[in-house]
Design a protein around this motif. Structure first.
Motif, PDB file in Angstrom:
ATOM      1  N   GLY A 245      73.352  73.658  60.938  1.00  0.00           N
ATOM      2  CA  GLY A 245      73.519  74.488  62.071  1.00  0.00           C
ATOM      3  C   GLY A 245      74.865  75.035  62.336  1.00  0.00           C
ATOM      4  O   GLY A 245      75.392  75.371  63.451  1.00  0.00           O
ATOM      5  N   PHE A 246      75.771  74.981  61.216  1.00  0.00           N
ATOM      6  CA  PHE A 246      77.184  75.199  61.460  1.00  0.00           C
ATOM      7  C   PHE A 246      77.450  76.781  61.720  1.00  0.00           C
ATOM      8  O   PHE A 246      76.627  77.651  61.432  1.00  0.00           O
ATOM      9  CB  PHE A 246      77.768  75.241  59.923  1.00  0.00           C
ATOM     10  CG  PHE A 246      79.272  75.342  60.008  1.00  0.00           C
ATOM     11  CD1 PHE A 246      80.233  74.379  60.519  1.00  0.00           C
ATOM     12  CD2 PHE A 246      79.952  76.659  59.740  1.00  0.00           C
ATOM     13  CE1 PHE A 246      81.558  74.561  60.425  1.00  0.00           C
ATOM     14  CE2 PHE A 246      81.362  76.887  59.766  1.00  0.00           C
ATOM     15  CZ  PHE A 246      82.147  76.021  60.041  1.00  0.00           C
ATOM     16  N   ASP A 247      78.236  76.726  62.611  1.00  0.00           N
ATOM     17  CA  ASP A 247      78.480  78.423  63.328  1.00  0.00           C
ATOM     18  C   ASP A 247      79.293  79.100  62.355  1.00  0.00           C
ATOM     19  O   ASP A 247      80.627  78.904  62.008  1.00  0.00           O
ATOM     20  CB  ASP A 247      79.368  78.273  64.507  1.00  0.00           C
ATOM     21  CG  ASP A 247      79.824  79.555  65.078  1.00  0.00           C
ATOM     22  OD1 ASP A 247      79.410  80.611  64.505  1.00  0.00           O
ATOM     23  OD2 ASP A 247      80.564  79.603  65.992  1.00  0.00           O
ATOM     24  N   THR A 248      78.698  80.014  61.592  1.00  0.00           N
ATOM     25  CA  THR A 248      79.560  80.598  60.222  1.00  0.00           C
ATOM     26  C   THR A 248      80.244  81.977  60.787  1.00  0.00           C
ATOM     27  O   THR A 248      80.982  82.453  59.899  1.00  0.00           O
ATOM     28  CB  THR A 248      78.386  81.119  59.299  1.00  0.00           C
ATOM     29  OG1 THR A 248      77.424  82.036  59.950  1.00  0.00           O
ATOM     30  CG2 THR A 248      77.731  80.080  58.568  1.00  0.00           C
ATOM     31  N   SER A 249      80.252  82.105  62.033  1.00  0.00           N
ATOM     32  CA  SER A 249      81.410  83.047  62.687  1.00  0.00           C
ATOM     33  C   SER A 249      82.941  82.701  62.454  1.00  0.00           C
ATOM     34  O   SER A 249      83.813  83.505  62.400  1.00  0.00           O
ATOM     35  CB  SER A 249      80.924  83.456  64.041  1.00  0.00           C
ATOM     36  OG  SER A 249      81.456  82.244  64.779  1.00  0.00           O
ATOM     37  N   LEU A 250      83.008  81.334  61.972  1.00  0.00           N
ATOM     38  CA  LEU A 250      84.237  81.043  61.959  1.00  0.00           C
ATOM     39  C   LEU A 250      84.744  81.280  60.336  1.00  0.00           C
ATOM     40  O   LEU A 250      85.953  81.311  60.001  1.00  0.00           O
ATOM     41  CB  LEU A 250      84.509  79.488  61.929  1.00  0.00           C
ATOM     42  CG  LEU A 250      84.439  78.833  63.403  1.00  0.00           C
ATOM     43  CD1 LEU A 250      84.392  77.371  63.465  1.00  0.00           C
ATOM     44  CD2 LEU A 250      85.328  79.367  64.273  1.00  0.00           C
ATOM     45  N   TRP A 262      88.557  72.073  60.864  1.00  0.00           N
ATOM     46  CA  TRP A 262      87.466  72.098  60.116  1.00  0.00           C
ATOM     47  C   TRP A 262      86.598  70.684  60.321  1.00  0.00           C
ATOM     48  O   TRP A 262      85.541  70.774  60.287  1.00  0.00           O
ATOM     49  CB  TRP A 262      87.618  72.443  58.692  1.00  0.00           C
ATOM     50  CG  TRP A 262      88.142  73.744  58.385  1.00  0.00           C
ATOM     51  CD1 TRP A 262      89.533  74.202  58.144  1.00  0.00           C
ATOM     52  CD2 TRP A 262      87.649  74.876  58.943  1.00  0.00           C
ATOM     53  NE1 TRP A 262      89.716  75.358  58.241  1.00  0.00           N
ATOM     54  CE2 TRP A 262      88.482  76.203  58.700  1.00  0.00           C
ATOM     55  CE3 TRP A 262      86.052  75.220  59.306  1.00  0.00           C
ATOM     56  CZ2 TRP A 262      88.277  77.525  58.885  1.00  0.00           C
ATOM     57  CZ3 TRP A 262      86.112  76.756  59.334  1.00  0.00           C
ATOM     58  CH2 TRP A 262      87.048  77.705  59.354  1.00  0.00           C
ATOM     59  N   ARG A 265      84.787  70.250  63.228  1.00  0.00           N
ATOM     60  CA  ARG A 265      83.537  70.834  63.203  1.00  0.00           C
ATOM     61  C   ARG A 265      82.456  70.482  62.028  1.00  0.00           C
ATOM     62  O   ARG A 265      81.316  70.870  62.083  1.00  0.00           O
ATOM     63  CB  ARG A 265      83.684  72.312  62.759  1.00  0.00           C
ATOM     64  CG  ARG A 265      84.787  73.144  63.576  1.00  0.00           C
ATOM     65  CD  ARG A 265      83.795  73.976  64.479  1.00  0.00           C
ATOM     66  NE  ARG A 265      84.609  74.549  65.646  1.00  0.00           N
ATOM     67  CZ  ARG A 265      84.318  75.545  66.570  1.00  0.00           C
ATOM     68  NH1 ARG A 265      82.858  75.857  66.636  1.00  0.00           N
ATOM     69  NH2 ARG A 265      84.904  76.067  67.360  1.00  0.00           N
ATOM     70  N   ALA A 290      75.621  81.038  54.590  1.00  0.00           N
ATOM     71  CA  ALA A 290      75.527  79.638  55.101  1.00  0.00           C
ATOM     72  C   ALA A 290      74.725  78.540  53.953  1.00  0.00           C
ATOM     73  O   ALA A 290      75.221  77.586  53.984  1.00  0.00           O
ATOM     74  CB  ALA A 290      75.162  79.536  56.202  1.00  0.00           C
TER      75      ALA A 290
END
Ligand code: CA
Length: 405
Positions: A245-250, A262, A265, A290
């Motif tokens: 579920g990592f927020d790939t917008s980063l 990092w 997160r 991702a």
């Protein structure tokens, strides 16, 4: 190497796709008049008139380079296909042999430019297969044609005049100046303008010979990286593992953040261990989204990217350098059930296609238009998507068919 330069320019020009449709008409009749104008410009730049008259005055245009300039990519190559061929066991073994063979030179290069041997050799391996694939097109003809015809005459005029400067200064014999259709040449695959800025005369014979002198080529690569801002002793980056579920917008190569961000997160080393504390800021690069391998990259990854502006190529060079240092494959597999092929696999696939009656030339491991068409025909006959991709599935399928004969 040929392919990388080709890809590099296709990428560059695909951005100008709209312009292509409105390109001015070209005429071979105007070529001599264009050459006459170029002669005046060459003389203005201090190039001896005799150099121009001997090597350029009677050039005939090669219209095939204009077609290549305007070729639209038929399909996009997945990053795992690039990596499979650019970082295969063959290139790792060859690179380790080169590290051994050129050890003394590479040590001196590192001392002078601050770039380590594995990185320099990895660039060499990806760009020209360690000096074996330099490109076969005569540069004077290709660049002369592009300087007078087609969509990017201003740019190529500069490269053509720089090429004449290289000849005028006596660095490389004109007959040795062959390369990609777009003008990249030598063991470093520099453009002529890059040559004039960054090529190095490492052996001190007064000539910067990036075609036939590996020491000059290795030093020039290191000089390119140093001038790009290479940080000695720092890694380009490393593979990491993302939490679910990592927020790939980063993600993004330019989006550098402190390691602590990092870690907070939930990013871990690829083996599941914790990230190291501190160090320079790093960016998260996700070449296949991702679900594929993830990397925390630093300044040196950007410097490699500057050599060949595509993330897949920067990753190929970076990964090859790790493999040359003894590192292994990525831990996280690419998100595909049909992996790409090494050059050995590509050659085997081509041999099978030839045995099945396809006219694709020789099995050289380079998948060109003919090979793709042949693969697409086989895929179609097998009821698969006919995308012409050289992949593990088609190789195994044709191999079984051959064994069953
Ligand atoms: Ca030299």
């Amino acid at each position: 190497m040929k392919k990388t330069a080709f890809q590099k320019y296709r990428r560059l020009f695909s951005a100008a796709l709209g312009l292509m449709l409105t390109a001015p008409p070209v005429s071979a009749d105007e070529f001599p008049a264009c050459l006459a104008r170029l002669r005046a410009q060459a003389v203005q730049r201090g190039i001896a008139p005799a150099t121009f008259d001997t090597h350029a005055a009677r050039l005939q245009p090669d219209l095939s380079v204009l077609e290549l300039l305007d070729t639209q990519p038929e399909f996009t190559t997945p990053v795992w296909d690039y990596l499979a061929a650019l970082v295969d066991d063959e290139r790792v073994d060859d690179g380790r042999a080169m590290l051994e063979r050129w050890r003394d030179v590479l040590q001196k290069v590192e001392k002078r430019y601050g770039v380590d041997p594995a990185t320099v050799v990895a660039v060499w391996g990806v760009e020209s297969n360690y000096g074996r694939s330099l490109g076969k097109r005569p540069l004077l003809i290709s660049l002369g044609t592009l300087a007078c015809m087609g969509r990017r005459q201003n740019y190529f005029r500069g490269e053509f005049l720089d090429l004449l400067k290289i000849i005028d200064e006596g660095h490389i014999p004109p007959e040795r100046l062959t390369g990609s259709w777009a003008g990249a040449f030598g063991q470093t695959q520099f453009m002529p303008s890059t040559f004039l800025r960054l090529a190095a005369d490492f052996d001190g014979d007064g000539r910067r010979d990036l075609v036939d002198n590996a020491a000059d080529a290795l030093a020039s690569t290191a000089n390119f990286l140093r001038r790009g801002g290479w940080k000695s002793g720092e890694t380009w980056g490393f593979e990491v593992r993302l939490p679910a579920g990592f927020d790939t917008s980063l993600a993004g190569r330019r989006n550098k953040r402190p390691m602590s961000t990092w870690a907070a997160r939930g990013v871990k080393l690829a083996d599941g261990g914790p990230l190291p504390d501190g160090g320079p800021d790093r960016a998260l690069v996700l070449p296949a989204g991702a679900k594929g391998p993830a990397f925390l990259t630093g300044k040196n990854f950007d410097v490699i990217y500057g050599y060949n502006a595509a993330e897949s190529y920067a990753l190929a060079i970076a990964h090859l350098s790790d493999r040359l240092r003894g590192g292994g494959a990525f831990r996280t597999p690419w998100p595909t059930d049909d992996p790409g092929l090494s050059r050995a696999g590509r050659r085997e696939l081509q041999r099978l296609l030839i045995a099945r009656g396809h006219d694709i030339g020789e099995a050289d491991g380079m998948i060109g238009a003919k090979s793709r068409r042949a693969i697409a025909q086989e895929q179609e006959a097998l009821g698969r998507k006919a995308d012409g991709r050289a992949s593990s599935w088609i190789l195994e399928t044709l191999r079984k068919a051959e064994e069953g004969k």
